[in-house]
Design an enzyme around this catalytic site. Structure first.
Site, PDB file in Angstrom:
ATOM      1  CG  HIS A  54     158.147 -41.192  58.110  1.00  0.00           C
ATOM      2  ND1 HIS A  54     156.987 -41.379  58.837  1.00  0.00           N
ATOM      3  CD2 HIS A  54     158.516 -39.909  58.340  1.00  0.00           C
ATOM      4  CE1 HIS A  54     156.674 -40.252  59.450  1.00  0.00           C
ATOM      5  NE2 HIS A  54     157.585 -39.344  59.182  1.00  0.00           N
ATOM      6  CG  HIS A  56     160.694 -37.421  59.693  1.00  0.00           C
ATOM      7  ND1 HIS A  56     159.625 -36.897  59.009  1.00  0.00           N
ATOM      8  CD2 HIS A  56     161.799 -37.132  58.962  1.00  0.00           C
ATOM      9  CE1 HIS A  56     160.062 -36.309  57.895  1.00  0.00           C
ATOM     10  NE2 HIS A  56     161.373 -36.442  57.844  1.00  0.00           N
ATOM     11  CG  ASP A  58     157.929 -36.953  64.643  1.00  0.00           C
ATOM     12  OD1 ASP A  58     158.746 -37.045  63.705  1.00  0.00           O
ATOM     13  OD2 ASP A  58     156.719 -36.712  64.462  1.00  0.00           O
ATOM     14  CG  HIS A  59     157.087 -40.811  62.904  1.00  0.00           C
ATOM     15  ND1 HIS A  59     155.762 -41.068  62.648  1.00  0.00           N
ATOM     16  CD2 HIS A  59     157.233 -39.465  62.791  1.00  0.00           C
ATOM     17  CE1 HIS A  59     155.141 -39.934  62.382  1.00  0.00           C
ATOM     18  NE2 HIS A  59     156.008 -38.943  62.456  1.00  0.00           N
ATOM     19  CG  HIS A 113     156.152 -36.788  55.435  1.00  0.00           C
ATOM     20  ND1 HIS A 113     156.016 -35.467  55.805  1.00  0.00           N
ATOM     21  CD2 HIS A 113     156.721 -37.412  56.495  1.00  0.00           C
ATOM     22  CE1 HIS A 113     156.493 -35.306  57.049  1.00  0.00           C
ATOM     23  NE2 HIS A 113     156.926 -36.471  57.480  1.00  0.00           N
ATOM     24  CG  ASP A 137     154.253 -37.649  59.947  1.00  0.00           C
ATOM     25  OD1 ASP A 137     153.402 -38.029  60.774  1.00  0.00           O
ATOM     26  OD2 ASP A 137     155.341 -37.145  60.274  1.00  0.00           O
ATOM     27  CG  HIS A 175     151.880 -35.510  63.790  1.00  0.00           C
ATOM     28  ND1 HIS A 175     152.724 -34.984  64.744  1.00  0.00           N
ATOM     29  CD2 HIS A 175     152.669 -36.180  62.921  1.00  0.00           C
ATOM     30  CE1 HIS A 175     153.981 -35.328  64.452  1.00  0.00           C
ATOM     31  NE2 HIS A 175     153.978 -36.052  63.349  1.00  0.00           N
TER      32      HIS A 175
HETATM   33 FE    FE Z   1     155.782 -36.867  62.361  1.00  0.00          FE
HETATM   34 ZN    ZN Z   2     157.453 -37.167  59.547  1.00  0.00          ZN
END
Ligand code: FE
Ligand code: ZN
Length: 257
Positions: A54, A56, A58-59, A113, A137, A175
């Site tokens: 996805h 985001h 942090d990905h 999410h 996530d 995570h």
């Molecule tokens: Fe994340």
């Molecule tokens: Zn995420």
């Protein structure tokens, strides 16, 4: 194929999949390029593909820098994430199959999410082997992702698809949230002996800074409240009769935990 778990930021995991015979590698959800480049260097591998679950940051935050170093790398993500994933070249839908190193992976559409979230399931190479699930996530060890762009109904359907995979599936979630997830889980499923035992094991592991990812789907089915919305004990604890309402109340309580 070897799977390398690479830590990033405070609690993210990035996965580098190494095809030793070909000297090539793929990466799942590179939020940061630096630790991935370091791992590739140690392995002496060329990056040929990025698989994002996805959009985001942090990905996907490392996509651009990785593409600067490996311009030929293909970038896979959900069709509905068009415009949100840097460098995306492949737009995937439920049921698509993609080659990851020497394995075939099935794309599972898991909105909740985010509205475009996908997971990658690598079926076992041989019947007695593990399957591998890269679920970003959506499903966490002992928990699930927050609902930023989806509804409880969507997330129940998405987690329901993941729950149908074999018990002998390794869950590579993005995570290290397991300890906090299990501390919450015992507050809603306190009579679950397997869960209590798991919490003790995870507390011991985290006290020594050991990772708890990957986890096994069979254990998740027994202990993760977000895969157990249809258990009578959880429905009772949430004072609910429907599965979606049970899930929604669990998620709401966890948001405040
Ligand atoms: Fe994340
Ligand atoms: Zn995420």
């Amino acid at each position: 194929m070897e799977i390398h778990r690479v830590a990033a930021f405070s609690d993210n995991y990035i996965f580098v999949l190494h095809d030793i015979a070909q000297g090539q590698a793929a990466v799942v959800d590179p939020g940061d390029a630096e630790p991935v480049l370091q791992t590739l260097k140690e392995l002496g591998a060329t990056l040929t593909a990025i698989f994002n679950t996805h959009h985001h940051s942090d990905h996907v935050g490392g996509n651009r820098q990785l593409l600067e170093r490996f311009p030929q790398a293909q970038v896979y993500g959900g069709a509905e994430d068009r415009g949100r994933i840097p460098g995306q070249t492949h737009f995937l839908q439920e049921g698509d199959w993609v080659q990851i190193c020497d394995r075939q992976a099935e794309v599972i559409f898991v909105p909740g999410h985010t509205y475009a979230h996908i997971a990658y399931y690598l079926a076992p190479a041989t019947p007695n082997d593990w399957g591998e699930l890269f679920c970003g996530d959506t499903l966490f060890a002992g928990g699930c992702g927050r609902l930023f762009e989806g509804t409880p109904q969507q997330m129940v359907e998405s987690l329901g698809k993941l729950r149908q995979l074999p018990d002998t599936t390794r869950v590579w979630c993005a995570h290290e949230y397991t300890l906090s997830n299990l501390k919450f889980a015992v507050t809603v499923d306190g009579t679950n002996a397997t869960l209590q035992q798991r919490l003790k094991q995870v507390q011991a592991a985290r006290a020594q800074d050991q990772p708890t990812v990957p986890t096994e789907l069979g254990l998740e089915k027994q202990t993760n409240p977000f895969l157990r919305w249809d258990q009578a004990s959880l429905q009772q604890a949430m004072n609910s009769t429907s599965t979606v309402q049970t899930f929604a109340r669990l998620r709401g309580k966890k948001d405040l935990f």
